[in-house]
Design a protein around this motif. Structure first.
Motif, short mmCIF file in Angstrom:
data_model
loop_
_atom_site.label_atom_id
_atom_site.label_comp_id
_atom_site.label_asym_id
_atom_site.label_seq_id
_atom_site.Cartn_x
_atom_site.Cartn_y
_atom_site.Cartn_z
N THR A 209 41.52 45.95 32.49
CA THR A 209 42.97 46.16 32.38
C THR A 209 42.56 47.21 31.73
OG1 THR A 209 42.64 45.01 29.74
CG2 THR A 209 43.78 43.40 31.61
N ASP A 210 41.86 47.80 30.73
CA ASP A 210 41.72 49.63 30.48
C ASP A 210 41.40 50.48 32.12
OD1 ASP A 210 41.30 49.41 28.01
OD2 ASP A 210 39.18 49.23 28.10
N MET A 211 41.11 49.65 32.62
CA MET A 211 40.50 50.59 34.20
C MET A 211 41.97 50.60 35.11
SD MET A 211 37.73 51.88 34.17
CE MET A 211 36.77 52.39 35.62
N GLY A 212 42.83 49.77 34.77
CA GLY A 212 43.72 49.52 35.91
C GLY A 212 43.58 49.02 36.91
N MET A 213 42.89 47.66 36.93
CA MET A 213 43.00 47.46 38.17
C MET A 213 43.61 45.95 38.27
SD MET A 213 38.75 46.54 38.11
CE MET A 213 37.30 46.95 36.92
N PHE B 265 37.04 50.30 43.93
CA PHE B 265 36.27 50.68 45.63
C PHE B 265 36.42 49.14 46.31
CE2 PHE B 265 34.89 54.82 43.45
CZ PHE B 265 34.97 55.00 44.94
N SER B 266 36.87 49.64 47.72
CA SER B 266 37.27 47.97 48.57
C SER B 266 35.23 47.84 48.69
CB SER B 266 37.12 48.36 50.38
OG SER B 266 36.58 49.06 50.72
N GLY B 267 34.22 48.58 48.64
CA GLY B 267 33.17 47.80 48.92
C GLY B 267 32.26 46.91 47.55
N CYS B 268 33.05 47.34 46.32
CA CYS B 268 32.50 47.96 44.86
C CYS B 268 31.44 45.99 45.13
CB CYS B 268 33.42 46.46 43.83
SG CYS B 268 32.82 46.86 42.42
N VAL C 260 43.53 26.93 31.48
CA VAL C 260 44.31 26.34 32.76
C VAL C 260 43.72 26.34 33.36
CG1 VAL C 260 45.20 27.43 34.41
CG2 VAL C 260 46.13 28.50 32.11
N GLN C 261 43.36 25.20 34.25
CA GLN C 261 42.38 24.94 35.16
C GLN C 261 42.75 25.38 36.80
OE1 GLN C 261 39.99 22.42 34.74
NE2 GLN C 261 40.75 22.95 32.11
N ASP C 262 44.58 26.01 36.58
CA ASP C 262 44.23 25.74 38.05
C ASP C 262 44.51 27.61 37.90
OD1 ASP C 262 45.63 26.16 40.55
OD2 ASP C 262 47.50 24.95 40.42
N VAL C 263 43.84 28.06 38.44
CA VAL C 263 43.78 29.87 38.84
C VAL C 263 43.08 30.08 40.44
CG1 VAL C 263 42.29 31.06 37.33
CG2 VAL C 263 42.31 29.39 36.14
N GLU C 264 44.17 31.17 40.26
CA GLU C 264 43.33 31.83 41.59
C GLU C 264 43.41 33.02 40.95
OE1 GLU C 264 46.09 32.56 46.30
OE2 GLU C 264 47.15 31.59 44.18
N VAL C 265 42.62 34.00 41.71
CA VAL C 265 42.55 35.53 41.78
C VAL C 265 42.54 35.44 42.96
CG1 VAL C 265 40.71 36.83 40.85
CG2 VAL C 265 40.94 34.82 39.62
N ARG C 266 43.60 36.30 42.95
CA ARG C 266 43.42 37.59 44.46
C ARG C 266 43.46 39.09 44.07
NH1 ARG C 266 50.04 35.59 45.44
NH2 ARG C 266 49.50 33.64 45.66
N SER C 267 42.93 39.06 45.05
CA SER C 267 42.51 41.05 45.41
C SER C 267 43.08 41.17 46.50
CB SER C 267 40.64 41.20 45.21
OG SER C 267 40.69 40.26 46.65
N THR C 268 43.99 42.47 46.29
CA THR C 268 44.65 43.67 47.23
C THR C 268 43.96 45.05 47.12
OG1 THR C 268 46.76 44.01 48.05
CG2 THR C 268 46.14 44.26 45.44
N LEU C 269 44.53 45.68 48.22
CA LEU C 269 43.85 46.73 48.33
C LEU C 269 44.70 47.92 48.51
CD1 LEU C 269 40.96 46.35 51.09
CD2 LEU C 269 40.49 46.19 48.35
N THR C 270 45.96 47.07 48.50
CA THR C 270 47.38 48.29 48.54
C THR C 270 48.29 47.04 47.58
OG1 THR C 270 47.45 47.27 50.70
CG2 THR C 270 49.26 47.85 49.75
N PRO C 271 48.52 48.67 46.37
CA PRO C 271 47.43 50.08 47.05
C PRO C 271 46.28 50.27 46.78
CG PRO C 271 49.81 49.76 44.58
CD PRO C 271 49.43 48.31 45.31
N PRO C 272 45.87 50.93 46.99
CA PRO C 272 44.19 51.48 46.57
C PRO C 272 44.08 51.99 45.27
CG PRO C 272 45.70 53.32 48.24
CD PRO C 272 46.45 52.25 48.02
N TRP C 273 43.43 51.34 44.08
CA TRP C 273 43.03 51.77 43.29
C TRP C 273 43.02 53.01 42.89
CZ3 TRP C 273 38.90 54.27 40.44
CH2 TRP C 273 39.28 53.99 38.69
N THR C 274 43.84 53.87 41.65
CA THR C 274 42.79 55.56 42.15
C THR C 274 42.73 55.91 40.47
OG1 THR C 274 44.45 57.12 41.15
CG2 THR C 274 45.89 55.37 41.06
#
Length: 164
Positions: free
Chosen positions: A29-33, A52-55, A74-88
């Protein structure tokens, strides 16, 4: 067993304790991810943007986020990644920039609007002595998001974040 009374605030607090796998003095969260947290009934969805997309640490980040939410019950957890908008690098919190400096990594300058990657590196201060009398020794450091430098004032090598 699920924790139906988990709030988005509790999830954000748990994620604030998830360290960046490559820089343990800052969290995801500090990194804004982390971009979004949604709690619907017994399901928590966390959306994050990798630096980075290739991290190479993408799978570790995803697993760590899921583990932090599951630790809340919590048992039902979904972790999604998105590239839009790109991280800055502009998403890095101000206090995290100071922790990067204390850790020995020069934090990035503001990236600004519309600029993805600058070909001419911005002035970089040595995180140890504060001098601008530094020289870049490598365009790519141990990770794609950093450059290698040497300070000509204190003679110490250091890494510096690229502004993206």
């Amino acid at each position: 067993m699920t924790a139906p009374h988990v709030t988005p605030g509790q999830v954000w607090a748990a994620l604030a304790a998830v360290p960046d796998p490559e820089i343990p003095v800052v969290s995801v969260t500090d990194m804004g991810m982390v971009r979004d947290v949604t709690v619907e009934h017994d399901r928590v969805t966390v959306t994050f943007t990798p630096t980075f997309s290739g991290c190479p640490a993408l799978h570790v980040i995803r697993e760590s986020i899921g583990d932090a939410v599951r630790a809340l019950g919590v048992q039902d957890v979904e972790v999604r990644s998105t590239l839009t908008p790109p991280w800055t690098t502009d998403w890095i919190k101000e206090d995290a920039r100071e922790r990067l400096r204390e850790y020995g990594i020069a934090p990035p300058a503001p990236a600004g609007e519309g600029v993805l990657i600058t070909l001419d590196p911005e002035p970089t201060r040595c995180p140890r002595c504060g001098s601008l009398n530094v020289r870049m020794t490598g365009s790519f450091g141990p990770t794609l998001c950093k450059r290698l430098y040497v300070c000509d004032a204190c003679k110490e090598p250091f890494e510096g974040f690229k502004s993206v």
